[in-house]
Design an enzyme around this catalytic site. Structure first.
Site, short mmCIF file in Angstrom:
data_model
loop_
_atom_site.label_atom_id
_atom_site.label_comp_id
_atom_site.label_asym_id
_atom_site.label_seq_id
_atom_site.Cartn_x
_atom_site.Cartn_y
_atom_site.Cartn_z
N ASN A 152 0.85 -1.19 0.00
CA ASN A 152 0.00 0.00 0.00
C ASN A 152 0.89 1.24 0.00
O ASN A 152 1.52 1.54 1.01
CB ASN A 152 -0.91 -0.02 1.22
CG ASN A 152 -1.94 1.07 1.20
OD1 ASN A 152 -2.16 1.72 0.19
ND2 ASN A 152 -2.60 1.29 2.33
N TYR A 176 -0.90 10.38 -10.41
CA TYR A 176 -1.56 9.45 -9.47
C TYR A 176 -2.43 8.45 -10.23
O TYR A 176 -2.35 7.24 -10.01
CB TYR A 176 -2.41 10.26 -8.48
CG TYR A 176 -3.12 9.40 -7.46
CD1 TYR A 176 -2.47 9.06 -6.28
CD2 TYR A 176 -4.42 8.95 -7.66
CE1 TYR A 176 -3.12 8.27 -5.33
CE2 TYR A 176 -5.05 8.17 -6.73
CZ TYR A 176 -4.41 7.84 -5.56
OH TYR A 176 -5.04 7.06 -4.63
N LYS A 208 -1.85 4.34 -10.51
CA LYS A 208 -2.85 3.41 -9.98
C LYS A 208 -3.41 2.50 -11.07
O LYS A 208 -3.71 1.34 -10.81
CB LYS A 208 -3.96 4.17 -9.24
CG LYS A 208 -3.46 4.90 -7.99
CD LYS A 208 -2.73 3.95 -7.04
CE LYS A 208 -2.21 4.65 -5.81
NZ LYS A 208 -1.63 3.73 -4.83
#
Length: 160
Positions: A27, A93, A97
């Site tokens: 994570n 980002y 992802k």
């Protein structure tokens, strides 16, 4: 995170403490610049890809080395719901992802026959804040048939 040596050391320390690496939950996430691609600084782009994608790859790589020797293991890569949809900003980002979901599925296909299970979860920030994806059954033996799956935990965000 984002340093391969640091990720390797993290995995080695976990094995030293627990003797095995049965479950790894990767994570990593920072938002980075809120910019469109043409406005993104090169340094900002490299930094967010390094933290949000490369660090997970490094932990995945070193975790897989241990799990392959053991002949078993489960890895859960935490992504984001923005890894499933596009949005104008933050470009780095969103890109990282999306890549993380693809990395999870690629590794699942490559290692499932060797006893390594892979899953991904995409969390909405409110779900993460509430601890919705705390102790996961995704790593239990009852989920042994589940590999390469991506589970969006997003409170209806994607249904809009």
């Amino acid at each position: 995170m984002g340093d391969p040596a640091q990720c390797r050391q993290l995995v080695q320390e976990a094995v030293a403490v627990f003797s095995t690496l049965d479950v790894a939950r990767n994570n990593a996430g920072i938002t980075g610049e809120l910019s469109l691609p043409a406005d993104y600084s090169l340094e900002g782009w490299q930094h967010i890809i390094n933290v949000n994608l490369n660090s997970v790859f490094f932990c995945l790589k070193y975790g897989l080395e241990v799990m392959l020797k053991q002949g078993r293991g489960a890895i859960i890569n935490m992504s984001s719901i923005l890894g499933q949809v596009g949005t104008p900003t933050p470009a780095g980002y969103v890109t990282a992802k999306h890549g993380l979901i693809d990395l999870t599925q690629t590794a699942a296909q490559g290692y499932a026959a060797q006893g390594i299970r892979r899953r991904g979860a995409g969390l909405h920030r409110q779900a993460a804040a509430r601890g919705v994806f705390g102790r996961s059954r995704a790593s239990s033996d009852k989920a042994s048939f589940v590999t390469g799956a991506y589970y969006p935990v997003e409170g209806g965000y994607l249904a809009r």
